[in-house]
Design a protein around this motif. Structure first.
Motif, PDB file in Angstrom:
ATOM      1  N   THR A   1      -4.146  -6.832  -1.754  1.00 43.55           N
ATOM      2  CA  THR A   1      -3.419  -7.522  -0.723  1.00 43.55           C
ATOM      3  C   THR A   1      -2.322  -8.116  -1.278  1.00 43.55           C
ATOM      4  O   THR A   1      -1.025  -7.670  -0.844  1.00 43.55           O
ATOM      5  CB  THR A   1      -4.101  -8.579   0.421  1.00 43.55           C
ATOM      6  N   LEU A   2      -2.448  -8.917  -2.358  1.00 50.22           N
ATOM      7  CA  LEU A   2      -1.283  -9.463  -3.169  1.00 50.22           C
ATOM      8  C   LEU A   2      -0.521  -8.349  -3.833  1.00 50.22           C
ATOM      9  O   LEU A   2       0.833  -8.399  -3.939  1.00 50.22           O
ATOM     10  CB  LEU A   2      -1.898 -10.521  -4.372  1.00 50.22           C
ATOM     11  N   GLY A   3      -1.014  -7.393  -4.251  1.00 46.51           N
ATOM     12  CA  GLY A   3      -0.589  -6.292  -4.945  1.00 46.51           C
ATOM     13  C   GLY A   3       0.463  -5.397  -4.085  1.00 46.51           C
ATOM     14  O   GLY A   3       1.502  -5.057  -4.391  1.00 46.51           O
ATOM     15  N   LEU A   4       0.067  -5.437  -2.763  1.00 53.65           N
ATOM     16  CA  LEU A   4       0.853  -4.818  -1.725  1.00 53.65           C
ATOM     17  C   LEU A   4       2.130  -5.574  -1.568  1.00 53.65           C
ATOM     18  O   LEU A   4       3.232  -5.051  -1.239  1.00 53.65           O
ATOM     19  CB  LEU A   4       0.264  -4.532  -0.475  1.00 53.65           C
ATOM     20  N   LEU A   5       1.960  -6.848  -1.768  1.00 55.20           N
ATOM     21  CA  LEU A   5       3.235  -7.638  -1.494  1.00 55.20           C
ATOM     22  C   LEU A   5       4.292  -7.586  -2.671  1.00 55.20           C
ATOM     23  O   LEU A   5       5.414  -7.610  -2.584  1.00 55.20           O
ATOM     24  CB  LEU A   5       2.787  -9.359  -1.117  1.00 55.20           C
TER      25      LEU A   5
END
Length: 614
Positions: free
Chosen positions: A333-337
Motif C-alpha cells: 500500500t505504501l509502495g503504491l503511494l
C-alpha cells in the motif's frame, strides 16, 4: 552602401579568409564540399547517439538513479512493514523480547543512506554528462557546418533565427536523456518490481491481482501515448514560438524610431496576435499536462483501493490477520503511494521527447541546402582540381549575375577584366551589387549566371589553398590581444612580422602610444578601438601572408586622406604581381588602375590611368 542582409553583427564564419585556423575560409573547402551536393546530407544529430559521448557516465548515472528510486520505495515500504510488525508484536506478545527490531532498523538506516548518496551521486554524474554532451554537440555541429560550402554556411549563420536555433535547440537536446531515457528507465524498472512484489505478497484473488497489474501497466502506457502524441504538439509549439520571436525582432530593431513616430503599438500588433496564439497553445498543453498527471494518480489510487478491497474481502471471509502477512500488505500500500513520485513526472514532461525530436530536426535542417541554393551551387561551382598558376593572373567576368538570396537587387550583367599588378576599383551607388560581386568571387554567394574565368579556366575550378583573401564590411575582431587577433591570419608570425604589417596599414604610431604594445586588448567586437582602426587590423591580418587574390570591401572606411593614401600605396606594392579588387566610395587620384562602375541595369567597364570618379 551595401544591402541590409550584409549587416548581421555576429557573422563570424563568413568574413575574413585570412584565418588559417578556420578551415572554411578558403574556396578549396567550398569546392570540396560541393562534390557531395547530389547526395543526401548526413544527419547532424541522431537521438540514439546522444548517450555515446559519455556512455559510461550515463550508465553509472542510471544505476544511481535506480538505487535512489528503489531505496526511496524500499525505505517507505520497510518503514511501514516495521511499524506494523512492531505493533502486532506488541499486541500479541506484550513483555516478550521475541521481536528483533535491530535488523529492520539497520535496513531502514542503510536505505536512507543509499537514497541520499544515490541522489547526490546521480545528480553529480548526470550534470557532468550533460555538460560533456553539450560540448560534444556544439563541436559536432560546428564541424559539420565547417564542412559545408560557404554559401550554405552563410545561409545558416546569417539569419538571427538560425543563430537562435544554434543556441536553444542544442540545449534542448539534453531533454532526451534527462527527461526521456533516465526517468522512463527508472519508472519501468520500479513498476515491474512493485508489480512482482504485490503479486507475491498480496493474499487476494488472482483476478484482483491481474487488475492491479493492469492498472500499473496503464500508468506507464498513458504517458507513453501522451509522449507520442506530443511529438507533433512540440513541433507546432516551437514553430509558433519562433514565429512570435521573429514578429518581435523586426520592430524591436527600430524601437527608437517607432516610439518617436508613435507607431510602436501599430507595428507590434502581429506580435501581440502571435503571442496570444502561443499562450492559448501553452494553456492547452498545461491542461493536458494536468489531466495526464491526474489520471496517473487515479490509476495508482485505483490500485490502492483494489488492495484495500481485497484485504477487506479477506476479513469478511473470516480470514484473520494471523493467516496472512499484514505488514507486507501495508508495504504494498505504501509502495503504491510512493511510486507516484516516480511515475507522475512522466506525464508532466510528456513533451520532452517531442522537444528533442523537434530540436534535432531543426538543427539538421540548418545543414540541408534549400533547392535554390543547391541549384545555384551546382551551376556555379565544380570540384576543385586545377592548381593556381605561378605566372601572372588574368581574370575575366562575362555577363555575371549574383544576388543575395531573397534580396531585391544585386549585381547584374557585369563584364570586367582584371590583370596581375593592375588593381580593379569597383564603384557605384549604394545597392548596385558591389559587395555582392565580391561575395560571389569569395565563394560566399552563388554565381547565378554568366562565367568567371581565371587564365581561361573557370574561377571555381582552382584549388585556392588559402590564396584568396576577403575583407568584408563586417569585421571579426575578437576579445583578445592585438597580437592574438593578428595571428589568426598567420599563427606562427613573429613580433617583427606583426610590427611590419601594422606599419603597412598605418598603425605604427598608434601602437607606440599603447603601453601594452602588441598585448593591447581590443575588446569584444573591437569595442576598445575605432572603426577605422578595426578595419586596418583586419586588413593587416590579410597582409601577413602573400595571396594571389585580394578582395577588399571598403578598406578605406573611417580613414583620413593621408592614412588612406598610405594604405593604398602599401596595398598596391603588396599585390604588384597579383590580383587586387577593391570596392570603395572614396574619391582621389588612385593612379594606374582599372575602374568598374556599377549602375542599375547594364554595367559598363573602363580602363583608365586616372578615373574621373575618384
Amino acid at each position: 552602401m551595401t544591402m541590409p542582409a550584409n549587416h548581421t553583427p555576429h557573422n563570424l564564419a563568413n568574413r575574413n579568409l585570412n584565418n588559417d585556423n578556420l578551415a572554411n575560409r578558403n574556396l578549396n573547402n567550398d569546392n570540396l564540399a560541393n562534390r557531395n551536393l547530389n547526395t543526401k546530407p548526413a544527419a547532424v544529430f541522431r537521438l540514439r547517439d546522444l548517450v555515446k559521448p559519455s556512455f559510461d557516465l550515463w550508465v553509472f548515472s542510471w544505476m544511481l538513479g535506480l538505487i535512489t528510486a528503489l531505496s526511496m520505495l524500499a525505505l517507505l515500504m520497510i518503514s511501514g512493514w516495521f511499524i506494523t510488525s512492531a505493533a502486532l508484536a506488541g499486541m500479541i506478545a506484550i513483555g516478550s523480547h521475541s521481536f528483533n527490531y535491530m535488523m529492520p532498523a539497520a535496513i531502514i538506516r542503510v536505505m536512507a543512506m543509499a537514497r541520499t548518496a544515490g541522489r547526490y551521486g546521480e545528480l553529480m554524474l548526470s550534470h557532468h554528462a550533460v555538460f560533456s554532451l553539450l560540448k560534444v554537440l556544439r563541436l559536432r555541429f560546428f564541424r559539420q557546418l565547417a564542412a559545408q560550402p560557404l554559401i550554405q554556411q552563410r545561409k545558416t549563420l546569417h539569419a538571427s533565427q538560425y543563430m537562435h536555433r544554434l543556441v536553444s535547440d542544442i540545449d534542448k537536446l539534453d531533454e532526451f536523456v534527462l527527461r526521456v531515457i533516465s526517468p522512463w528507465l527508472i519508472g519501468i524498472v520500479s513498476i515491474v518490481l512493485l508489480a512482482l512484489f504485490a503479486s507475491w505478497v498480496l493474499p487476494v484473488a488472482t483476478g484482483v491481482k491481474l487488475i492491479i497489474v493492469g492498472l500499473l501497466a496503464a500508468s506507464l502506457l498513458l504517458p507513453f501515448y501522451a509522449s507520442l502524441k506530443g511529438i507533433g504538439q512540440a513541433s507546432h509549439l516551437s514553430q509558433v514560438a519562433e514565429a512570435r520571436r521573429q514578429k518581435l525582432l523586426a520592430p524591436l530593431s527600430i524601437i527608437t524610431q517607432l516610439l518617436l513616430w508613435q507607431q510602436w503599438y501599430a507595428q507590434t500588433k502581429d506580435y501581440v496576435n502571435q503571442d496570444d496564439r502561443l499562450q492559448q497553445l501553452e494553456w492547452r498543453v498545461q491542461k493536458q499536462r494536468s489531466a495526464y498527471m491526474l489520471v496517473i494518480q487515479w490509476l495508482f489510487n485505483g490500485s490502492l483501493l483494489l488492495v484495500l478491497y481485497g484485504l477487506l474481502q479477506l476479513t469478511q471471509n473470516h480470514v484473520t490477520p494471523m493467516t496472512f502477512n499484514v505488514p507486507l500488505a501495508l508495504a504494498v500500500t505504501l509502495g503504491l503511494l510512493g511510486i507516484q513520485e516516480i511515475i507522475v513526472p512522466l506525464g508532466q514532461h510528456f513533451l520532452a521527447l517531442g522537444n528533442s525530436i523537434a530540436a534535432k530536426n531543426r538543427l539538421n535542417d540548418l545543414l540541408t541546402p534549400d533547392s535554390q541554393t543547391q541549384t545555384a551551387l551546382q551551376l556555379s561551382q565544380q570540384p576543385a582540381s586545377l592548381p593556381l598558376p605561378d605566372s601572372e593572373l588574368s581574370a575575366s567576368l562575362q555577363d555575371v549575375c549574383a544576388k543575395i538570396p531573397q534580396a531585391l537587387v544585386g549585381a547584374q550583367h557585369v563584364n570586367a577584366h582584371i590583370q596581375s599588378g593592375r588593381p580593379l576599383i569597383i564603384n557605384g551607388p549604394s545597392g548596385c551589387g558591389k559587395s555582392t560581386l565580391l561575395q560571389m568571387l569569395a565563394g560566399e554567394l552563388p554565381l547565378l549566371s554568366g562565367t568567371v574565368l581565371l587564365n581561361e579556366h573557370p574561377w571555381f575550378d582552382y584549388d585556392w589553398q588559402d590564396q584568396l583573401g576577403y575583407l568584408g564590411q563586417q569585421l571579426d575582431i575578437f576579445d583578445q590581444s592585438l597580437a592574438a587577433n593578428l595571428r589568426l591570419g598567420k599563427p606562427d608570425a613573429s613580433d617583427d612580422e606583426l610590427l611590419a604589417v601594422l606599419d603597412k596599414v598605418g598603425l605604427s604610431q598608434w601602437l607606440q602610444a599603447q603601453p601594452q604594445g602588441l598585448d593591447t586588448p581590443l575588446g569584444e567586437y573591437g569595442t576598445a578601438i575605432s572603426g577605422g582602426q578595426a578595419r586596418r587590423i583586419a586588413l593587416a591580418r590579410l597582409l601577413l601572408k602573400p595571396r594571389r587574390v585580394l578582395l577588399l570591401d571598403e578598406p578605406f572606411a573611417g580613414l583620413d586622406a593621408q592614412t588612406r593614401e598610405h594604405v593604398w600605396q602599401q596595398l598596391r606594392q603588396h599585390q604588384q604581381h597579383d590580383l587586387l579588387i577593391v570596392v570603395s566610395h572614396h574619391e582621389w587620384d588612385m593612379g594606374e588602375c582599372d575602374t568598374l562602375t556599377l549602375t542599375e541595369g547594364v554595367y559598363p567597364f573602363s580602363n583608365s590611368s586616372h578615373t574621373d570618379n575618384y
